[in-house]
Enzyme design. Structure first.
Site, PDB file in Angstrom:
ATOM      1  N   MET A  35      -1.275  20.585  15.464  1.00 62.71           N
ATOM      2  CA  MET A  35      -1.842  21.935  15.326  1.00 62.71           C
ATOM      3  C   MET A  35      -1.338  22.567  14.028  1.00 62.71           C
ATOM      4  O   MET A  35      -1.400  23.785  13.859  1.00 62.71           O
ATOM      5  CB  MET A  35      -1.477  22.795  16.529  1.00 62.71           C
ATOM      6  CG  MET A  35      -2.087  22.264  17.827  1.00 62.71           C
ATOM      7  SD  MET A  35      -2.412  23.523  19.049  1.00 62.71           S
ATOM      8  CE  MET A  35      -0.766  24.141  19.358  1.00 62.71           C
ATOM      9  N   HIS A  42       6.761  16.540  13.120  1.00 67.43           N
ATOM     10  CA  HIS A  42       5.478  15.960  12.715  1.00 67.43           C
ATOM     11  C   HIS A  42       5.689  14.878  11.646  1.00 67.43           C
ATOM     12  O   HIS A  42       5.050  13.819  11.690  1.00 67.43           O
ATOM     13  CB  HIS A  42       4.563  17.044  12.142  1.00 67.43           C
ATOM     14  CG  HIS A  42       4.244  18.167  13.078  1.00 67.43           C
ATOM     15  ND1 HIS A  42       4.768  19.422  12.929  1.00 67.43           N
ATOM     16  CD2 HIS A  42       3.463  18.226  14.176  1.00 67.43           C
ATOM     17  CE1 HIS A  42       4.306  20.218  13.879  1.00 67.43           C
ATOM     18  NE2 HIS A  42       3.514  19.507  14.667  1.00 67.43           N
ATOM     19  N   LYS A 154       8.566  14.866  22.794  1.00 68.01           N
ATOM     20  CA  LYS A 154       8.974  16.237  23.116  1.00 68.01           C
ATOM     21  C   LYS A 154       8.012  16.823  24.149  1.00 68.01           C
ATOM     22  O   LYS A 154       8.391  17.584  25.021  1.00 68.01           O
ATOM     23  CB  LYS A 154       8.972  17.082  21.851  1.00 68.01           C
ATOM     24  CG  LYS A 154       9.498  18.451  22.106  1.00 68.01           C
ATOM     25  CD  LYS A 154       9.025  19.451  21.110  1.00 68.01           C
ATOM     26  CE  LYS A 154       9.020  20.790  21.782  1.00 68.01           C
ATOM     27  NZ  LYS A 154       7.750  21.457  21.628  1.00 68.01           N
ATOM     28  N   VAL A 181      12.534  15.036  17.514  1.00 72.14           N
ATOM     29  CA  VAL A 181      13.386  15.377  16.367  1.00 72.14           C
ATOM     30  C   VAL A 181      13.995  16.754  16.634  1.00 72.14           C
ATOM     31  O   VAL A 181      13.303  17.674  17.085  1.00 72.14           O
ATOM     32  CB  VAL A 181      12.560  15.383  15.065  1.00 72.14           C
ATOM     33  CG1 VAL A 181      13.417  15.807  13.886  1.00 72.14           C
ATOM     34  CG2 VAL A 181      11.969  14.005  14.821  1.00 72.14           C
TER      35      VAL A 181
HETATM   36  P1  AMP Z   1       1.845  20.245  17.824  1.00 72.63           P
HETATM   37  O1  AMP Z   1       1.456  20.495  16.399  1.00 72.63           O
HETATM   38  O2  AMP Z   1       2.973  21.108  18.295  1.00 72.63           O
HETATM   39  O3  AMP Z   1       0.660  20.223  18.757  1.00 72.63           O
HETATM   40  O4  AMP Z   1       2.429  18.782  17.858  1.00 72.63           O
HETATM   41  C1  AMP Z   1       1.728  17.688  17.308  1.00 72.63           C
HETATM   42  C2  AMP Z   1       2.465  16.418  17.672  1.00 72.63           C
HETATM   43  O5  AMP Z   1       3.809  16.478  17.175  1.00 72.63           O
HETATM   44  C3  AMP Z   1       2.586  16.215  19.198  1.00 72.63           C
HETATM   45  O6  AMP Z   1       2.415  14.829  19.477  1.00 72.63           O
HETATM   46  C4  AMP Z   1       3.995  16.670  19.482  1.00 72.63           C
HETATM   47  O7  AMP Z   1       4.565  16.070  20.630  1.00 72.63           O
HETATM   48  C5  AMP Z   1       4.710  16.212  18.219  1.00 72.63           C
HETATM   49  N1  AMP Z   1       5.950  16.966  18.041  1.00 72.63           N
HETATM   50  C6  AMP Z   1       6.121  18.312  18.063  1.00 72.63           C
HETATM   51  N2  AMP Z   1       7.423  18.631  17.933  1.00 72.63           N
HETATM   52  C7  AMP Z   1       8.098  17.453  17.821  1.00 72.63           C
HETATM   53  C8  AMP Z   1       9.476  17.106  17.666  1.00 72.63           C
HETATM   54  N3  AMP Z   1      10.428  18.024  17.605  1.00 72.63           N
HETATM   55  N4  AMP Z   1       9.800  15.785  17.611  1.00 72.63           N
HETATM   56  C9  AMP Z   1       8.838  14.822  17.677  1.00 72.63           C
HETATM   57  N5  AMP Z   1       7.532  15.094  17.829  1.00 72.63           N
HETATM   58  C10 AMP Z   1       7.153  16.390  17.899  1.00 72.63           C
END
Ligand code: AMP
Length: 289
Positions: A35, A42, A154, A181
């Protein structure tokens, strides 16, 4: 290695044409859906994709239908310029950024429900959230028909839901789930951490502390979920600004509650601070403890 920067594509058809052309050219394509407001979490997915694939495609789309009424869709941080600069640094080939109007024409009414798995944990406090997640990921997989897709552990429940959807609906894509992370103090990185006040940010480490406590007592041989949960909840006083949304230990596959830890389980916590709701989890495998 730096290159000229990723191609930015907003049309679903152009996106699919590009990936299909790359694949017919025998390129292995990795896909990282996001997102936006990209952070080190990411980046780790993008790096994992680069290691396994020839070409990496990232999507940046703040998906309105996964936000429940009253949530932060409007104010969710949108930082496309920084995101594109990071994608460029990481050698991302293409960034898919559809508009809401193109992605969800007003006539679109199809929704995907992954029954059972969407009910517990975050499903209870965010009803409809995972229908929004499964639907957008299914659509993204059609627009970006990659070989592999990368998700972060996560969001453990999200990983399980996507895994089940891919299996149930025969999506021709392989999934990779990557470790969480964290900030130096253990807080899982998240775009929503930026909402936290200074004091909330200090207290937010409580989620990791609870999970560390769970890992510790299970490692020492404890198998009763009630005892482990009690040990975790002793720490909630460390975060007086936070309200515990849930703190559960569930089967790592079915996400159903268990009473004894006899096979791999997930300890999952959600805490609502006045400025943001945070989640975290830890996989506990009694075989390794
Ligand atoms: P989001 O932009 O928050 O929808 O996340 C996009 C992708 O990044 C999803 O697969 C999340 O699980 C992953 N993600 C978000 N935060 C972390 C983190 N701290 N460590 C690893 N992956 C993450």
């Amino acid at each position: 290695m730096e290159h000229n920067g990723p191609m930015v594509i907003d049309s679903p058809i152009a996106m699919r044409d590009l990936v299909e052309a790359l694949r017919s050219d025998k390129q292995r394509v990795g896909f990282v859906p996001t997102m936006g407001n990209l952070h080190e979490g990411h980046s780790s997915l993008i790096r994992a994709a680069s290691e396994e694939c020839d070409i990496v495609v990232v999507s940046i789309f703040v998906n309105p239908i996964q936000f429940v009424a009253g949530e932060d869709f409007e104010r969710y941080p949108r930082t496309p310029e920084n995101d594109l600069a990071l994608c460029r640094q990481l050698g991302v080939e293409a960034v898919f950024m559809p508009t809401v109007a193109d992605f969800y024409p007003r006539s679109s009414t199809t929704r995907i429900t992954v029954h059972k798995l969407e009910q517990p944990l975050c499903g209870r406090s965010r009803p409809g959230h995972f229908v929004g997640v499964a639907t957008v990921v299914a659509k993204l997989f059609h627009c970006v028909p990659a070989n592999l897709a990368f998700f972060g552990l996560k969001d453990y429940q999200q990983c399980k839901i996507i895994e089940r959807m891919v299996r149930d609906l025969d999506f021709p894509i392989e999934l990779r789930f990557c470790p969480t992370v964290r900030e130096p103090d253990g807080l899982a990185m998240s775009s929503r951490n930026a909402y936290l006040s200074k004091e909330e940010r200090k207290q937010a480490v409580v989620l990791r502390n609870m999970l560390d406590r769970a890992e510790y007592v299970v490692k020492r041989g404890e198998r009763s979920v009630e005892v482990v949960r009690n040990a975790m909840s002793e720490l909630s006083a460390m975060a007086p600004l936070g309200k515990l949304d849930y703190m559960e230990i569930v089967d790592a596959d079915s996400l159903e509650p268990v009473q004894r830890i006899a096979s791999p389980v997930v300890a999952a916590v959600a805490v609502k601070f006045p400025s943001a709701r945070l989640i975290d989890n830890a996989l506990l495998n009694p075989a390794n403890a």
